[in-house]
Write an enzyme that holds these catalytic residues in place. Structure first.
Site, PDB file in Angstrom:
ATOM      1  N   GLU A 110       0.826  -1.214   0.000  1.00 57.05           N
ATOM      2  CA  GLU A 110       0.000   0.000   0.000  1.00 57.05           C
ATOM      3  C   GLU A 110       0.860   1.263   0.000  1.00 57.05           C
ATOM      4  O   GLU A 110       1.859   1.337   0.742  1.00 57.05           O
ATOM      5  CB  GLU A 110      -0.901  -0.022   1.235  1.00 57.05           C
ATOM      6  N   HIS A 111       0.453   2.227  -0.825  1.00 56.64           N
ATOM      7  CA  HIS A 111       1.171   3.496  -0.976  1.00 56.64           C
ATOM      8  C   HIS A 111       2.612   3.249  -1.429  1.00 56.64           C
ATOM      9  O   HIS A 111       3.511   4.015  -1.112  1.00 56.64           O
ATOM     10  CB  HIS A 111       1.124   4.325   0.317  1.00 56.64           C
ATOM     11  N   ASP A 154       3.011   2.246  -4.881  1.00 57.89           N
ATOM     12  CA  ASP A 154       3.058   2.444  -6.353  1.00 57.89           C
ATOM     13  C   ASP A 154       3.706   3.781  -6.719  1.00 57.89           C
ATOM     14  O   ASP A 154       4.611   3.829  -7.554  1.00 57.89           O
ATOM     15  CB  ASP A 154       1.677   2.250  -7.020  1.00 57.89           C
ATOM     16  N   SER A 196     -26.297   7.270 -15.496  1.00 49.33           N
ATOM     17  CA  SER A 196     -25.859   6.181 -14.628  1.00 49.33           C
ATOM     18  C   SER A 196     -27.060   5.528 -13.975  1.00 49.33           C
ATOM     19  O   SER A 196     -27.997   6.220 -13.560  1.00 49.33           O
ATOM     20  CB  SER A 196     -24.925   6.747 -13.545  1.00 49.33           C
ATOM     21  N   LEU A 202     -12.405   0.438  -3.204  1.00 51.07           N
ATOM     22  CA  LEU A 202     -12.302  -0.725  -4.084  1.00 51.07           C
ATOM     23  C   LEU A 202     -12.204  -0.279  -5.555  1.00 51.07           C
ATOM     24  O   LEU A 202     -12.476  -1.041  -6.464  1.00 51.07           O
ATOM     25  CB  LEU A 202     -13.501  -1.665  -3.858  1.00 51.07           C
ATOM     26  N   SER A 203     -11.805   0.965  -5.744  1.00 49.97           N
ATOM     27  CA  SER A 203     -11.484   1.493  -7.073  1.00 49.97           C
ATOM     28  C   SER A 203     -12.654   1.515  -8.041  1.00 49.97           C
ATOM     29  O   SER A 203     -12.529   1.107  -9.201  1.00 49.97           O
ATOM     30  CB  SER A 203     -10.310   0.728  -7.697  1.00 49.97           C
ATOM     31  N   SER A 204     -13.773   2.032  -7.550  1.00 53.63           N
ATOM     32  CA  SER A 204     -14.899   2.214  -8.468  1.00 53.63           C
ATOM     33  C   SER A 204     -14.526   3.210  -9.560  1.00 53.63           C
ATOM     34  O   SER A 204     -14.994   3.089 -10.701  1.00 53.63           O
ATOM     35  CB  SER A 204     -16.132   2.691  -7.699  1.00 53.63           C
ATOM     36  N   GLU A 240      -7.417  10.563 -14.417  1.00 60.34           N
ATOM     37  CA  GLU A 240      -7.686  10.779 -12.991  1.00 60.34           C
ATOM     38  C   GLU A 240      -6.783  11.864 -12.403  1.00 60.34           C
ATOM     39  O   GLU A 240      -7.240  12.715 -11.648  1.00 60.34           O
ATOM     40  CB  GLU A 240      -7.524   9.455 -12.239  1.00 60.34           C
ATOM     41  N   ASP A 298      -4.490   0.886  -9.501  1.00 62.19           N
ATOM     42  CA  ASP A 298      -5.890   0.500  -9.733  1.00 62.19           C
ATOM     43  C   ASP A 298      -6.190   0.315 -11.223  1.00 62.19           C
ATOM     44  O   ASP A 298      -6.801  -0.670 -11.643  1.00 62.19           O
ATOM     45  CB  ASP A 298      -6.829   1.565  -9.151  1.00 62.19           C
TER      46      ASP A 298
END
Ligand code: GLA
Length: 368
Positions: A17-18, A20, A51, A104-106, A143, A155
């Site tokens: 985690e953290h 990348d 949506s 969860l990377s929507s 992003e 992600d």
């Protein structure tokens, strides 16, 4: 005009985690939950986006810079146009099974589903991993540059390159992506995701703050990235905060390698220990956990999970626990009770069965 349907998965990060954005290692997997993007090309540059999760429709051109979820789609269009693709206007509808704000990377699922539908429209070869990598990069730029949410790239990369039944070892120093078989079924184990329902946003500054501290620590150590920092020198850093931030990143990279080794050896207790150690590091050194994530991890372990850790950007979102299949019901019940006893909202659960990367679902000849 034909309709194109593409989908892309959410992800859960098993460990790393953290790391990348620090040129490091991580081991995410694609969730079975996916976002579906149905696209109808039309003439002119305008987009019309709706949506299933929201009432309103957004209409405009990418220069209008919409807020909210349409920005992720417009950002992908902008990034592909910047890459020289002639992306036409279109009408699209989005439907997502990936829980929003759960870490969860929507957003990556949305970007990658849009990019995949557009790639099919543009005639790009999605069987080519180079094409997939370039699409992941376009989604990352969408992003960071268009939406203005910092992301390290894990992600989008896993959403474009995942393989069913596997986690993906990502190395952000050399850019490699190596599938790691995850034979959980054969070991009668599952990965249980516990969504604390504490909403997590990448745009609120906390994530960017950890990125800045990581960069400051690398500068203080005189290294190009924390990936190449020396552990002994990290411990000599005078600044207590920078020392702990760097310690997390350096030790987390080692834990990713230890996790890959444990999976290869089918040593699930060793994997569980590494997951536990990762949580402690994120709680105490990187300081990205919160009361609800700690409670999810501790109550899952107390109920018999082999190991557990928070996953994703932190400050809310989800935890992931390695659990014997037969113990899942008990773990869920005990975690739910622990949350109720603490006066907290009931968590949500899902099983992280390693799923497939972004793909085209269908090309229909009518809008029906
Ligand atoms: C978020 C970011 C990723 C990664 C994780 C933390 O999910 O989008 O790039 O940095 O946080 O590991």
């Amino acid at each position: 005009m034909p309709a194109l349907v593409a989908s892309a998965p959410g992800r859960v990060n098993l460990i790393g985690e953290h790391t990348d954005y620090n040129g490091g290692l991580c081991l995410p997997l694609a969730l079975p939950q996916r976002t579906t993007f149905t696209l109808f090309p039309r003439s002119g540059p305008a987009l019309s986006l709706s949506s299933a999760q929201e009432d309103s429709v957004w209409e405009g051109v990418v220069e209008d810079r919409p807020d909210g979820w349409p920005a992720y789609v417009a950002g992908v269009v902008q990034a592909l146009r910047d890459d020289g693709h002639e992306v036409p206007g279109f009408e699209a509808s989005v439907d997502s099974e990936v829980p929003l704000g759960a870490g969860l990377s929507s957003s990556a699922a949305l970007e990658c589903s849009a990019a995949t539908a557009l790639a099919a429209l543009l005639g790009l070869d999605l069987a080519d991993r180079g094409v997939r990598r370039r699409l992941a990069t376009a989604c990352i730029r969408a992003e960071t540059d268009y939406v203005g949410a910092p992301t390290g790239g894990m992600d989008q990369t896993v959403a474009m390159l995942a393989r069913p039944g596997h986690a993906l070892l990502l190395d952000f120093a050399d850019g490699s992506a190596t599938p790691v078989e995850l034979p959980l079924d054969e070991a009668r184990l599952v990965l249980l995701v516990i969504d604390t329902r504490v909403s997590h946003a990448l745009t609120d500054g906390s994530y960017g703050n950890r990125r800045n501290e990581s960069a400051d620590a690398a500068r203080a150590l005189g290294v190009s990235s924390l990936r190449v920092a020396n552990q002994a020198r990290v411990e000599e850093l005078e600044d207590d905060v920078l020392r702990r931030r760097a310690r997390h990143v350096v030790s987390e990279n080692l834990r990713v390698l230890a996790a890959v080794g444990a999976i290869g050896d089918r040593d699930w207790d060793a994997l569980a220990d590494v997951l536990d150690a990762s949580h402690t590091s994120m709680r105490d050194d990187f300081e990205i956990s919160c009361r609800e994530l700690d409670l999810a991890v501790e109550s899952a372990r107390a109920a018999g999970a082999l190991g557990a850790r928070m996953t994703g950007g932190g400050f809310g979102g989800s935890a992931v626990a390695l659990v014997a299949r037969k113990a899942v019901g008990r773990v869920q019940a005990d975690v739910t009770k622990a949350f109720a006893d603490a006066g907290l909202e009931e968590p949500a659960y899902l099983l992280a069965i390693p799923g497939d990367a972004a793909r085209v679902e269908s090309v229909a000849s009518s809008a029906g």
